[in-house]
Design an enzyme around this catalytic site. Sequence first.
Site, mmCIF file in Angstrom:
data_model
loop_
_atom_site.group_PDB
_atom_site.id
_atom_site.type_symbol
_atom_site.label_atom_id
_atom_site.label_comp_id
_atom_site.label_asym_id
_atom_site.label_seq_id
_atom_site.Cartn_x
_atom_site.Cartn_y
_atom_site.Cartn_z
ATOM 1 N N HIS A 120 0.856 -1.198 0.000
ATOM 2 C CA HIS A 120 0.000 0.000 0.000
ATOM 3 C C HIS A 120 0.880 1.232 0.000
ATOM 4 O O HIS A 120 1.863 1.299 0.732
ATOM 5 C CB HIS A 120 -0.889 0.028 1.251
ATOM 6 C CG HIS A 120 -1.862 -1.103 1.285
ATOM 7 N ND1 HIS A 120 -1.500 -2.371 1.648
ATOM 8 C CD2 HIS A 120 -3.176 -1.154 0.958
ATOM 9 C CE1 HIS A 120 -2.546 -3.170 1.551
ATOM 10 N NE2 HIS A 120 -3.585 -2.456 1.130
ATOM 11 N N LYS A 145 -1.447 -8.023 -4.182
ATOM 12 C CA LYS A 145 -2.347 -6.860 -4.130
ATOM 13 C C LYS A 145 -1.513 -5.586 -4.075
ATOM 14 O O LYS A 145 -0.660 -5.439 -3.195
ATOM 15 C CB LYS A 145 -3.237 -6.928 -2.883
ATOM 16 C CG LYS A 145 -4.107 -5.678 -2.756
ATOM 17 C CD LYS A 145 -4.730 -5.527 -1.385
ATOM 18 C CE LYS A 145 -5.568 -4.251 -1.329
ATOM 19 N NZ LYS A 145 -6.022 -3.951 0.038
ATOM 20 N N LYS A 291 -16.294 20.951 -21.116
ATOM 21 C CA LYS A 291 -17.136 21.013 -22.309
ATOM 22 C C LYS A 291 -16.482 21.809 -23.448
ATOM 23 O O LYS A 291 -16.567 21.425 -24.608
ATOM 24 C CB LYS A 291 -18.501 21.602 -21.961
ATOM 25 C CG LYS A 291 -19.354 20.644 -21.129
ATOM 26 C CD LYS A 291 -20.747 21.191 -20.920
ATOM 27 C CE LYS A 291 -21.621 20.108 -20.284
ATOM 28 N NZ LYS A 291 -23.008 20.496 -20.169
ATOM 29 N N ASP A 327 -27.586 18.562 -25.309
ATOM 30 C CA ASP A 327 -28.453 19.321 -24.396
ATOM 31 C C ASP A 327 -29.587 20.034 -25.141
ATOM 32 O O ASP A 327 -30.741 19.975 -24.731
ATOM 33 C CB ASP A 327 -27.644 20.370 -23.617
ATOM 34 C CG ASP A 327 -26.892 19.758 -22.445
ATOM 35 O OD1 ASP A 327 -27.296 18.662 -21.988
ATOM 36 O OD2 ASP A 327 -25.906 20.362 -21.996
HETATM 37 P P1 NAP Z 1 -23.555 28.205 -16.143
HETATM 38 O O1 NAP Z 1 -22.960 28.152 -17.485
HETATM 39 O O2 NAP Z 1 -22.693 28.395 -14.966
HETATM 40 O O3 NAP Z 1 -24.687 29.356 -16.122
HETATM 41 C C1 NAP Z 1 -25.344 29.700 -14.932
HETATM 42 C C2 NAP Z 1 -26.460 30.684 -15.224
HETATM 43 O O4 NAP Z 1 -27.160 30.904 -13.997
HETATM 44 C C3 NAP Z 1 -25.959 32.046 -15.704
HETATM 45 O O5 NAP Z 1 -26.879 32.594 -16.588
HETATM 46 C C4 NAP Z 1 -25.938 32.831 -14.385
HETATM 47 O O6 NAP Z 1 -26.043 34.210 -14.576
HETATM 48 C C5 NAP Z 1 -27.171 32.318 -13.721
HETATM 49 N N1 NAP Z 1 -27.180 32.516 -12.283
HETATM 50 C C6 NAP Z 1 -26.407 31.859 -11.364
HETATM 51 N N2 NAP Z 1 -26.704 32.318 -10.126
HETATM 52 C C7 NAP Z 1 -27.662 33.265 -10.278
HETATM 53 C C8 NAP Z 1 -28.377 34.096 -9.362
HETATM 54 N N3 NAP Z 1 -28.158 34.011 -8.047
HETATM 55 N N4 NAP Z 1 -29.291 34.937 -9.869
HETATM 56 C C9 NAP Z 1 -29.522 35.010 -11.187
HETATM 57 N N5 NAP Z 1 -28.869 34.258 -12.108
HETATM 58 C C10 NAP Z 1 -27.959 33.394 -11.651
HETATM 59 O O7 NAP Z 1 -24.381 26.865 -15.818
HETATM 60 P P2 NAP Z 1 -25.118 25.885 -16.861
HETATM 61 O O8 NAP Z 1 -24.203 24.786 -17.205
HETATM 62 O O9 NAP Z 1 -25.730 26.697 -17.941
HETATM 63 O O10 NAP Z 1 -26.250 25.263 -15.929
HETATM 64 C C11 NAP Z 1 -27.365 26.037 -15.528
HETATM 65 C C12 NAP Z 1 -28.421 25.152 -14.893
HETATM 66 O O11 NAP Z 1 -28.838 24.166 -15.809
HETATM 67 C C13 NAP Z 1 -27.906 24.393 -13.668
HETATM 68 O O12 NAP Z 1 -28.610 24.858 -12.560
HETATM 69 C C14 NAP Z 1 -28.230 22.942 -13.899
HETATM 70 O O13 NAP Z 1 -29.007 22.408 -12.849
HETATM 71 C C15 NAP Z 1 -29.068 22.942 -15.141
HETATM 72 N N6 NAP Z 1 -28.647 21.842 -16.031
HETATM 73 C C16 NAP Z 1 -29.594 20.956 -16.413
HETATM 74 C C17 NAP Z 1 -29.268 19.927 -17.277
HETATM 75 C C18 NAP Z 1 -30.303 18.943 -17.665
HETATM 76 O O14 NAP Z 1 -29.994 18.022 -18.441
HETATM 77 N N7 NAP Z 1 -31.508 19.044 -17.182
HETATM 78 C C19 NAP Z 1 -27.970 19.802 -17.763
HETATM 79 C C20 NAP Z 1 -27.012 20.721 -17.343
HETATM 80 C C21 NAP Z 1 -27.368 21.743 -16.475
HETATM 81 P P3 NAP Z 1 -24.735 35.157 -14.776
HETATM 82 O O15 NAP Z 1 -24.393 35.091 -16.238
HETATM 83 O O16 NAP Z 1 -25.185 36.471 -14.304
HETATM 84 O O17 NAP Z 1 -23.659 34.553 -13.895
#
Ligand code: NAP
Length: 510
Positions: A120, A145, A291, A327
């Site tokens: 280990h 191991k 990404k 997405d």
């Molecule tokens: P991201 O690129 O970090 O974008 C985050 C977004 O949220 C930006 O527009 C940001 O605004 C805004 N935001 C964060 N905190 C905020 C607040 N307190 N008030 C107002 N706006 C706020 O993230 P992302 O990858 O796009 O993901 C966003 C959401 O999508 C996540 O919550 C996740 O749960 C969801 N998601 C879902 C899937 C699915 O398959 N269902 C897949 C991926 C993600 P600013 O530009 O002002 O920072």
Amino acid sequence: MSTENSQGPIICAAIARTRHRMVTMEIGEAARQGAKLIELRLDYLAKQPDFKRLLQNKPCPIIATVRRPVDGGRWSGTEDERMILIRQAIVSGFDYIDLETDIADKVRRFGNVKRIISYHNMREMPANLEEIHATMCKQDPDVVKIAVTAQEPADNLRILRLIRSSRVPTVGLCMGDLGTCSRVLSGLAGSPFTYTSFNRERSIAPGILTFADLKKIYFYEQIQPDTKVFGVIGDPIGHSLSPLLHNLAMRKVGFNGLYVPFRVPRGELADFLDAFQEIPVNGYSVTIPHKEAAARLAMQKSTDVEIMGAANTLLRSPQGFSAFNTDGMAAIDSLKANLPAAPDGTPGNLANRTVMILGAGGVARAIAHALARTGAGITITNRTEDRGKKLAEEVRCKFVDWAARHSFLCDTVINCTAVGMHPNLDESPIHHSYLRPNILVFDTIYTPENTMLIREAKARECHVLTGVDMFVRQAGHQFKMFTGMEPPLEYMSAVVRKALSPVNVKDEEP
Ligand code: NAP
């Protein structure tokens, strides 16, 4: 050990409890759950072991291990006392004895008790790994191991190579969350067994998976030399639902595949992809923070990836990796499948919808670009104005100030912000008074599924669509690319909903 190996790799359930009663109870439970090999961590016992009691009703072969702290154990006695205990264990009916390489030469083979010679390293991957292994192979082992600490993803490959090339059955693994993949891939490399912690709450080694995970998510015992490998890359990756979802879906349709979590630190994607061609890994789901890098590194890119500069899927081909982004298409599928019909009964049509997208991050971009192709009327609002305006320009749509979002009327709201996501369960990106009956509210967040926005929308008689639907569909598109088979979407939704439910029993099939 070769007999076990010829039946396929085995999952060893390590039992580490302080009380005899709990040990015997867990031995029984492990056997009921199908354990074919158990390791008893004698160093965890609070009292002197009572071997007769521990080994009564032995349901399968049992390994005796008395691990020192330097090797990740809890032994608190002297080394002389440990050696006495090891010798007592050897004559007391255990099937295997674990002997660290530095003491192995002091303990002679006894009767039918098999010898596991172990090494280990809780700090690093030693430069002279192969030398250490060669020495251990000369210490009269039945099994060697080797457990080292991964410092970079490629360390896993070094361990897997060692397992594959060794003439002595070798259990090799990398500890730490960079090494979790080695605990699954070892089955493919020819490891006779892999160690798991039997009790989820009592994890015994960094990065170790549980018995239930290996059995019911990774189907470790069914891994064959021709099993096709896929995975998810991200950092962090420990809480990703993708391994559960893809492995169970592949199992459901009878596809011989294995989907593995790979923790890859930011900036290391190119080296990782290159190195893991050796396995090979046939396709990856890609998540934060890779990404953009995945899109840059791919040889071929889908139109979505070209436009957005971000990919969530990589598919391996002889010409290199092709990048896709599932997405946007998943969100459109979700919307189309859930659009309310018009009052006169005509089916809903995206081209007739007035949509407000909240947010301008990665998911908002994917959805905005895909939605723009449907002819829907789009308006974007975002907390950070520049970012929102930039996206609006890209897709040639309107932008409204974040502060003015409640005065913009629409019939479809899509939340692509992180507002309302775990742990901020009592937040919503839009005031409930905005939510009129019959509008469609789509929250892309899926942790939790019933966000504050969704709960308030339901209360105000809106149509609702949750992030689980989109999450399952984006995985479904990946599944089809990976396997060439139709994804079992309903089953996948049930898997995700069960995993997300408050009484989450991640290891059981729905
Ligand atoms: P991201 O690129 O970090 O974008 C985050 C977004 O949220 C930006 O527009 C940001 O605004 C805004 N935001 C964060 N905190 C905020 C607040 N307190 N008030 C107002 N706006 C706020 O993230 P992302 O990858 O796009 O993901 C966003 C959401 O999508 C996540 O919550 C996740 O749960 C969801 N998601 C879902 C899937 C699915 O398959 N269902 C897949 C991926 C993600 P600013 O530009 O002002 O920072």
